[in-house]
Design an enzyme around this catalytic site. Structure first.
Site, PDB file in Angstrom:
ATOM      1  CB  ILE A  12      -0.988  -0.026   1.181  1.00 48.93           C
ATOM      2  CG1 ILE A  12      -1.807  -1.323   1.098  1.00 48.93           C
ATOM      3  CG2 ILE A  12      -1.919   1.179   1.128  1.00 48.93           C
ATOM      4  CD1 ILE A  12      -2.676  -1.602   2.289  1.00 48.93           C
ATOM      5  CB  SER A 123      -6.924  -3.135   9.794  1.00 48.72           C
ATOM      6  OG  SER A 123      -7.653  -4.305   9.497  1.00 48.72           O
ATOM      7  CE1 TYR A 147      -2.181  -6.290  10.939  1.00 46.48           C
ATOM      8  CE2 TYR A 147      -4.437  -7.115  10.925  1.00 46.48           C
ATOM      9  CZ  TYR A 147      -3.482  -6.258  10.428  1.00 46.48           C
ATOM     10  OH  TYR A 147      -3.805  -5.362   9.446  1.00 46.48           O
ATOM     11  CE  LYS A 151      -2.435  -2.477  11.115  1.00 47.57           C
ATOM     12  NZ  LYS A 151      -1.493  -1.508  10.534  1.00 47.57           N
ATOM     13  CG  ASN A 196      -1.116 -15.897   5.476  1.00 49.53           C
ATOM     14  OD1 ASN A 196      -1.000 -17.110   5.608  1.00 49.53           O
ATOM     15  ND2 ASN A 196      -0.201 -15.039   5.873  1.00 49.53           N
TER      16      ASN A 196
HETATM   17  C1  UD1 Z   1      -7.292 -10.765   6.881  1.00 49.83           C
HETATM   18  C2  UD1 Z   1      -7.153 -10.497   8.345  1.00 49.83           C
HETATM   19  C3  UD1 Z   1      -7.295  -9.014   8.589  1.00 49.83           C
HETATM   20  C4  UD1 Z   1      -6.262  -8.272   7.762  1.00 49.83           C
HETATM   21  C5  UD1 Z   1      -6.449  -8.617   6.283  1.00 49.83           C
HETATM   22  C6  UD1 Z   1      -5.397  -7.955   5.412  1.00 49.83           C
HETATM   23  C7  UD1 Z   1      -8.058 -12.517   9.449  1.00 49.83           C
HETATM   24  C8  UD1 Z   1      -9.099 -13.064  10.344  1.00 49.83           C
HETATM   25  N1  UD1 Z   1      -8.161 -11.212   9.110  1.00 49.83           N
HETATM   26  O1  UD1 Z   1      -8.608 -10.390   6.498  1.00 49.83           O
HETATM   27  O2  UD1 Z   1      -7.110  -8.728   9.948  1.00 49.83           O
HETATM   28  O3  UD1 Z   1      -6.421  -6.878   7.956  1.00 49.83           O
HETATM   29  O4  UD1 Z   1      -6.354 -10.038   6.132  1.00 49.83           O
HETATM   30  O5  UD1 Z   1      -4.151  -8.530   5.554  1.00 49.83           O
HETATM   31  O6  UD1 Z   1      -7.156 -13.223   9.045  1.00 49.83           O
HETATM   32  N2  UD1 Z   1     -10.109 -17.215   1.918  1.00 49.83           N
HETATM   33  C9  UD1 Z   1     -10.224 -18.473   1.345  1.00 49.83           C
HETATM   34  N3  UD1 Z   1      -9.090 -19.111   0.926  1.00 49.83           N
HETATM   35  C10 UD1 Z   1      -7.852 -18.560   1.059  1.00 49.83           C
HETATM   36  C11 UD1 Z   1      -7.732 -17.275   1.648  1.00 49.83           C
HETATM   37  C12 UD1 Z   1      -8.875 -16.638   2.066  1.00 49.83           C
HETATM   38  O7  UD1 Z   1     -11.323 -18.997   1.211  1.00 49.83           O
HETATM   39  O8  UD1 Z   1      -6.863 -19.199   0.672  1.00 49.83           O
HETATM   40  C13 UD1 Z   1     -11.325 -16.488   2.324  1.00 49.83           C
HETATM   41  C14 UD1 Z   1     -11.407 -16.151   3.803  1.00 49.83           C
HETATM   42  O9  UD1 Z   1     -12.000 -17.182   4.522  1.00 49.83           O
HETATM   43  C15 UD1 Z   1     -12.242 -14.861   3.761  1.00 49.83           C
HETATM   44  C16 UD1 Z   1     -11.841 -14.208   2.437  1.00 49.83           C
HETATM   45  O10 UD1 Z   1     -11.312 -15.263   1.645  1.00 49.83           O
HETATM   46  O11 UD1 Z   1     -13.611 -15.180   3.697  1.00 49.83           O
HETATM   47  C17 UD1 Z   1     -10.808 -13.121   2.579  1.00 49.83           C
HETATM   48  O12 UD1 Z   1      -9.698 -13.624   3.314  1.00 49.83           O
HETATM   49  P1  UD1 Z   1      -8.346 -12.786   3.471  1.00 49.83           P
HETATM   50  O13 UD1 Z   1      -7.902 -12.278   2.167  1.00 49.83           O
HETATM   51  O14 UD1 Z   1      -7.396 -13.617   4.268  1.00 49.83           O
HETATM   52  O15 UD1 Z   1      -8.771 -11.497   4.300  1.00 49.83           O
HETATM   53  P2  UD1 Z   1      -9.536 -11.373   5.713  1.00 49.83           P
HETATM   54  O16 UD1 Z   1      -9.575 -12.659   6.419  1.00 49.83           O
HETATM   55  O17 UD1 Z   1     -10.805 -10.662   5.492  1.00 49.83           O
END
Ligand code: UD1
Length: 336
Positions: A12, A123, A147, A151, A196
């Site tokens: 960012i 966040s 984490y 914040k 992730n």
């Molecule tokens: C995560 C963090 C959040 C952080 C943000 C940005 C958690 C609980 N929250 O948000 O604090 O600010 O990242 O770094 O981890 N998903 C899949 N498969 C994957 C990856 C994700 O199905 O391989 C799904 C997740 O379950 C979710 C969505 O995609 O429903 C978004 O996930 P992700 O991109 O990791 O973001 P957040 O979990 O919203």
């Protein structure tokens, strides 16, 4: 304005630096390069066609920070920090030291130098367990992992600082889910190791670096059963920082703003949009829920529209098209 950007080589920070340069600001950035590459800074310079001063510096180096701030800046955009939720659970102390102590050092160095304008990368994780969507800035706050705790702690440091000294002006920008890349395809997100977050993983699957996406749960109370998030284009997000800078004088103390689109998209909708952008199928399988995930969260971005004159313009198709261009042109990120 003469602006200092912490975490300037990150995802960012690099996009914000580019928009600052394009808007005519003088930009000086630093990063400890623990999770990013100086190549991002070189590309920002090339895209902007303007100088961008860079140095390698760590927020925990209080002396170095003090020296730098003494050069005199009108404002600071503070992006530097660790952001992997899973890692924060394993190493909470590392997260506290880097994110909270590092930010405290920055505030102290700013105070000592008489620079009291700050835009902080917060966040939507500060909303903890979501009660109701869309989420506005008055939603109760809480942390569901270390984490998120950092914040919240930094927001509180900022609020405290502004309470003690009304000369401070601080925007706490609560990002929803940043995705996408600059439309040149030259800068973008370059996660180290296995991503992730959903979008980088999906794009790496599209380019052939991962065999398939695991969808963490399809039994949530959402229209298609998969998690819903408010994805926001990183360039819209970067422009939100410029809007905050322009409006810092309009409010007293520290004020929080949601930066989101106000629209949610499910995991399956994201995979489908990414597949359209990439022009190929993206394999996925349904897997168990990821512990700690919310079913759904999306923003009420009305305050930012009203008070900063900012709103997100780019939709999911564009986020995917731009993210795909970056991924395709840089299959191994900056390391290629
Ligand atoms: C995560 C963090 C959040 C952080 C943000 C940005 C958690 C609980 N929250 O948000 O604090 O600010 O990242 O770094 O981890 N998903 C899949 N498969 C994957 C990856 C994700 O199905 O391989 C799904 C997740 O379950 C979710 C969505 O995609 O429903 C978004 O996930 P992700 O991109 O990791 O973001 P957040 O979990 O919203």
């Amino acid at each position: 304005m003469k602006v200092l950007v912490t975490g300037v080589s990150g995802y960012i920070g690099s996009h914000a630096a580019l928009e600052l340069l394009k808007a005519g600001h003088e930009v000086h950035g630093f990063d400890n390069l623990s999770n990013s590459s100086e190549e991002a800074v070189r590309r920002v310079r090339a895209l902007a066609g303007r100088p961008l001063r860079f140095e390698r510096l760590d927020l925990l180096d209080a002396e170095g920070l003090g020296r730098l701030l003494k050069e005199g800046f009108d404002a600071v955009l503070h992006f530097a920090g660790l952001k992997a939720v899973g890692e924060s659970v394993e190493k909470p102390e590392l997260y506290r030291r880097n994110n909270v102590d590092g930010s405290a050092n920055l505030l102290a160095a700013m105070e000592a130098a008489g620079c009291r304008k700050l835009v902080f990368s917060s966040s939507c994780t500060v909303y903890g367990e979501v009660r109701e969507n869309p989420v506005d800035e008055s939603h109760p706050l809480g942390a569901v992992n270390p984490y998120g705790r950092t914040k919240l702690d930094v927001e509180n440091l900022c609020l405290e600082r502004a309470r003690l000294d009304p000369r401070w002006r601080i925007a706490l920008l609560r990002y929803f889910n940043p995705v996408g890349a600059h439309d040149s395809g030259r800068i973008g997100e370059d996660p180290r190791g296995v991503p992730n977050n959903l979008m980088p993983f999906v794009m790496q699957a599209a380019v052939g670096r991962r065999d398939k996406v695991r969808v963490w749960g399809n039994d949530y109370p959402t229209p298609d059963g998969t998690g819903v998030r408010d994805y926001i284009h990183v360039v819209d997000l970067a422009l939100g920082h410029l809007a905050a800078l322009d409006h810092l004088d309009a409010f007293v103390g520290a004020r929080a703003f949601n930066l989101g689109t106000g629209r949610g998209a499910s995991v399956l909708e994201v995979i489908a949009a990414a597949a359209r952008a990439a022009g190929r199928e993206i394999a996925y399988e349904i897997a168990p829920r990821r512990p700690g995930d919310a079913a759904a969260i999306w923003a009420d971005p009305a305050r930012a529209r009203r008070e900063l004159g900012w709103s997100a313009r780019l939709g999911l198709e564009r986020m995917c098209a731009d993210h795909w261009r970056w991924q395709k042109d840089n299959p191994n990120g900056y390391g290629a």
